[in-house]
Scaffold this motif. Structure first.
Motif, PDB file in Angstrom:
ATOM      1  N   GLY A 184       0.994  -4.307   6.623  1.00  0.00           N
ATOM      2  CA  GLY A 184       0.683  -4.619   5.233  1.00  0.00           C
ATOM      3  C   GLY A 184       0.285  -3.446   4.367  1.00  0.00           C
ATOM      4  O   GLY A 184      -0.094  -3.627   3.213  1.00  0.00           O
ATOM      5  N   LEU A 185       0.359  -2.233   4.892  1.00  0.00           N
ATOM      6  CA  LEU A 185       0.075  -1.079   4.052  1.00  0.00           C
ATOM      7  C   LEU A 185       1.304  -0.809   3.186  1.00  0.00           C
ATOM      8  O   LEU A 185       2.425  -0.927   3.656  1.00  0.00           O
ATOM      9  CB  LEU A 185      -0.236   0.129   4.953  1.00  0.00           C
ATOM     10  CG  LEU A 185      -1.106   1.224   4.362  1.00  0.00           C
ATOM     11  CD1 LEU A 185      -2.468   0.670   3.955  1.00  0.00           C
ATOM     12  CD2 LEU A 185      -1.286   2.345   5.368  1.00  0.00           C
ATOM     13  N   GLY A 186       1.086  -0.433   1.927  1.00  0.00           N
ATOM     14  CA  GLY A 186       2.208  -0.185   1.031  1.00  0.00           C
ATOM     15  C   GLY A 186       2.962   1.074   1.423  1.00  0.00           C
ATOM     16  O   GLY A 186       2.528   1.857   2.270  1.00  0.00           O
ATOM     17  N   ILE A 187       4.105   1.272   0.785  1.00  0.00           N
ATOM     18  CA  ILE A 187       4.952   2.404   1.146  1.00  0.00           C
ATOM     19  C   ILE A 187       4.288   3.727   0.785  1.00  0.00           C
ATOM     20  O   ILE A 187       4.245   4.661   1.586  1.00  0.00           O
ATOM     21  CB  ILE A 187       6.324   2.252   0.462  1.00  0.00           C
ATOM     22  CG1 ILE A 187       7.094   1.121   1.140  1.00  0.00           C
ATOM     23  CG2 ILE A 187       7.110   3.552   0.542  1.00  0.00           C
ATOM     24  CD1 ILE A 187       8.398   0.798   0.509  1.00  0.00           C
ATOM     25  N   ARG A 188       3.714   3.792  -0.408  1.00  0.00           N
ATOM     26  CA  ARG A 188       3.082   5.053  -0.824  1.00  0.00           C
ATOM     27  C   ARG A 188       1.856   5.360   0.027  1.00  0.00           C
ATOM     28  O   ARG A 188       1.622   6.501   0.418  1.00  0.00           O
ATOM     29  CB  ARG A 188       2.684   4.977  -2.293  1.00  0.00           C
ATOM     30  CG  ARG A 188       3.851   5.233  -3.193  1.00  0.00           C
ATOM     31  CD  ARG A 188       3.441   5.276  -4.647  1.00  0.00           C
ATOM     32  NE  ARG A 188       4.622   5.187  -5.470  1.00  0.00           N
ATOM     33  CZ  ARG A 188       5.426   6.227  -5.706  1.00  0.00           C
ATOM     34  NH1 ARG A 188       5.164   7.407  -5.188  1.00  0.00           N
ATOM     35  NH2 ARG A 188       6.505   6.071  -6.455  1.00  0.00           N
ATOM     36  N   ALA A 189       1.084   4.336   0.333  1.00  0.00           N
ATOM     37  CA  ALA A 189      -0.110   4.545   1.156  1.00  0.00           C
ATOM     38  C   ALA A 189       0.288   5.031   2.544  1.00  0.00           C
ATOM     39  O   ALA A 189      -0.317   5.962   3.087  1.00  0.00           O
ATOM     40  CB  ALA A 189      -0.905   3.249   1.246  1.00  0.00           C
ATOM     41  N   ALA A 231       3.477  -6.228   1.613  1.00  0.00           N
ATOM     42  CA  ALA A 231       2.801  -5.688   0.441  1.00  0.00           C
ATOM     43  C   ALA A 231       3.389  -6.247  -0.855  1.00  0.00           C
ATOM     44  O   ALA A 231       2.671  -6.537  -1.795  1.00  0.00           O
ATOM     45  CB  ALA A 231       2.904  -4.168   0.459  1.00  0.00           C
ATOM     46  N   ALA A 232       4.688  -6.454  -0.881  1.00  0.00           N
ATOM     47  CA  ALA A 232       5.331  -6.867  -2.121  1.00  0.00           C
ATOM     48  C   ALA A 232       4.958  -8.285  -2.522  1.00  0.00           C
ATOM     49  O   ALA A 232       4.997  -8.637  -3.684  1.00  0.00           O
ATOM     50  CB  ALA A 232       6.848  -6.774  -1.976  1.00  0.00           C
ATOM     51  N   ARG A 286      -0.454  -5.936  -5.840  1.00  0.00           N
ATOM     52  CA  ARG A 286       0.233  -5.027  -6.727  1.00  0.00           C
ATOM     53  C   ARG A 286       1.075  -4.072  -5.906  1.00  0.00           C
ATOM     54  O   ARG A 286       0.626  -3.523  -4.906  1.00  0.00           O
ATOM     55  CB  ARG A 286      -0.807  -4.228  -7.509  1.00  0.00           C
ATOM     56  CG  ARG A 286      -0.281  -3.665  -8.774  1.00  0.00           C
ATOM     57  CD  ARG A 286      -1.417  -3.428  -9.700  1.00  0.00           C
ATOM     58  NE  ARG A 286      -2.501  -2.729  -9.019  1.00  0.00           N
ATOM     59  CZ  ARG A 286      -3.247  -1.808  -9.613  1.00  0.00           C
ATOM     60  NH1 ARG A 286      -2.996  -1.480 -10.849  1.00  0.00           N
ATOM     61  NH2 ARG A 286      -4.240  -1.250  -8.976  1.00  0.00           N
ATOM     62  N   VAL A 287       2.309  -3.903  -6.306  1.00  0.00           N
ATOM     63  CA  VAL A 287       3.184  -3.087  -5.482  1.00  0.00           C
ATOM     64  C   VAL A 287       3.557  -1.825  -6.223  1.00  0.00           C
ATOM     65  O   VAL A 287       3.479  -1.750  -7.443  1.00  0.00           O
ATOM     66  CB  VAL A 287       4.476  -3.852  -5.101  1.00  0.00           C
ATOM     67  CG1 VAL A 287       4.137  -4.992  -4.201  1.00  0.00           C
ATOM     68  CG2 VAL A 287       5.192  -4.323  -6.328  1.00  0.00           C
TER      69      VAL A 287
END
Ligand SMILES: [Zn+2]
Length: 474
Positions: free
Chosen positions: A165-170, A384-385, A389-390
């Motif tokens: 569940g971590l976003g792509i940027r993170a 995440a999506a 907020r994505v």
């Protein structure tokens, strides 16, 4: 100028005509109209009308496409190669197949046609040779690791972070790689994982199925700021709805799809459900109050029925498309008021309430959609999506699809489910001074009988998915 007298004459004529007409029709002005029938009006029955069938089979776009373009059937497997007099092979080649397109053994497992060749030039990956076409291929052929310079562990950990569940940027910041590299790995992995799910999820025998759809918050709207009902109004035509179907007993996520909240999409999900089920399997279906599910289930779980003649004369009645007698389907209809649930009613659509309650009573359950709602919560946390907020990289539908493909495999094969754990026959001692191990972890895929162990994400990503179903594997 026309004289007033003309208008008076005209008015008298109109009045005379009116009286004549009233006399002819027999009604009297100023009196209430007589009752149409003398019988007192029957109160409208609140009981659901018996479904008598449709004169046409409800359409399904995917079914129609399959009749026009039937899926190419798998080729006939060649005979296994005879054993040689060499010393017995120690390297397990049972999960590998020859990838070369001009080879008869292409895509077939366990035909004794592969030989392990060690690690050429000290490379980390083993090399195999096919004894039929004499072609070579590495053991990671066709996986995401083929042709990558990056370390295997790094790719696995990056994808595990995305799956958790971590976003792509993170994720990109944590591992100090470029966000576009992370996205590229996700796209490549998603393609492989979709094939993995399609390969393993087939011929399922399920007793129950719960279906639901949840909205994906894609812009900068945070989850929880708007309720499902509000989102439903705003996003009715939005293409971003995540449709899910799961088996509440094994917690297996059967189908996950992205699309609009329309009948066409419901039919698409209904079609995909029937594709993963065994041909004779008709599970008990439970959904929310969306009417389109009934229309989506009917073409796939129905049959033609010839109604009996009511009169001796006249044409024979037309055949009718009715739900299969074993199809049980109920809806859980929730009514909302100011974002709060104020009432829950159960609507039996196909089958009888008694039959549905009997199936559920075997698990001491009642009509509910609690399990799929719990799964939707997991999706909100892990994708995440959908959840929050994505970032701009994963805003579109394809990005959402890729993340869901990762979640699909991760949920079914990698994550042990707490409620599925099995008690070990004998407690196993653990290393150190810890207490003995009493429970065996179990994933939804294990509970559904698709595999016998908990997979690691690396194992999943290293798995070479054969291009067609294998006769001897399952
Ligand atoms: Zn070959």
């Amino acid at each position: 100028m026309v004289s007033h007298l003309f208008y008076y004459q005209l008015a008298v004529l109109v009045l005379a005509w009116l009286f004549v007409m009233l006399h002819v029709t027999g009604s009297k002005p100023g009196l209430p109209a007589p009752p149409i029938s003398a019988q007192p009006k029957r109160p409208r029955s609140t009981a659901p009308k018996l479904f008598t069938g449709l004169t046409q089979r409800p359409p399904c776009a995917l079914c129609e496409r399959e009749t026009v373009h039937p899926n190419p059937s798998a080729p006939v497997p060649p005979d296994p190669m005879p054993p040689t007099n060499r010393r017995p092979r120690t390297v397990d080649t049972s999960r590998h197949f020859c990838p070369h397109s001009d080879c008869d053994y292409r895509g077939w497992l366990g035909l004794n046609n592969l030989r392990a060749n060690g690690h050429p030039n000290g490379a980390p990956w083993r090399q195999f040779q096919c004894l039929s076409c004499l072609g070579y291929f590495p053991e990671h052929h066709g996986t995401i690791f083929h042709g990558k310079q990056a370390a295997v562990e790094l790719i696995v950990r990056v994808l595990a972070c995305l799956a958790e569940g971590l976003g792509i940027r993170a994720t990109a910041r944590v591992f100090e790689v470029a966000p576009h590299t992370v996205l590229q790995w996700l796209v490549e992995a998603a393609e492989q994982l979709r094939a993995f799910s399609a390969y393993f999820l087939c011929d399922l025998h399920l007793e129950q199925l719960q279906l639901d759809e949840l909205y994906a918050v894609l812009r900068d709207r945070k989850a929880g700021e708007i309720s499902d009902e509000e989102a439903l109004k705003r996003l009715e035509r939005s293409p971003y709805w995540v449709w899910t179907a799961m088996d509440p007993q094994s917690k297996l996520l059967v189908v996950v799809e992205v699309g609009s909240r329309t009948l066409a999409m419901a039919q698409r999900v209904g079609h995909q459900v029937t594709e993963v089920l065994a041909p004779s399997c008709v599970p008990l279906c439970l959904t929310d109050g969306l009417k389109d599910y009934a229309t989506a289930l009917l073409p796939h779980f129905g049959q033609w029925m010839q109604p009996e003649r009511r009169q001796e004369r006249g044409p024979t009645p037309k055949p009718r498309w009715i739900p299969l007698p074993e199809l049980l389907y109920a809806q859980v209809v929730k009514s909302y008021r100011r974002r709060r649930i104020v009432g829950v009613t159960h609507r039996v659509v196909f089958g009888t309430r008694l039959a549905i309650e009997q199936v559920l009573a075997a698990c001491s359950w009642t009509i509910n959609t609690a399990f799929i709602e719990r799964l939707n919560l997991d999706i909100r946390q892990c994708v995440a999506a959908v959840g929050r907020r994505v970032n701009t990289l994963c805003q579109g539908e394809t990005g959402l699809r890729d993340q869901l493909a990762l979640f699909h495999v991760y949920h079914n094969f990698v994550l042990p489910h707490a409620s599925l754990r099995q008690r070990l026959p004998l407690p196993e001692a653990t290393s150190g001074s810890g207490s003995a191990k009493v429970w065996r972890p179990c994933t939804p895929a294990m509970a559904a009988g698709l595999t016998n162990h908990v997979w690691s994400l690396k194992e999943v990503l290293c798995y070479r998915v054969p291009p067609w179903p294998q006769p001897q594997v399952r």
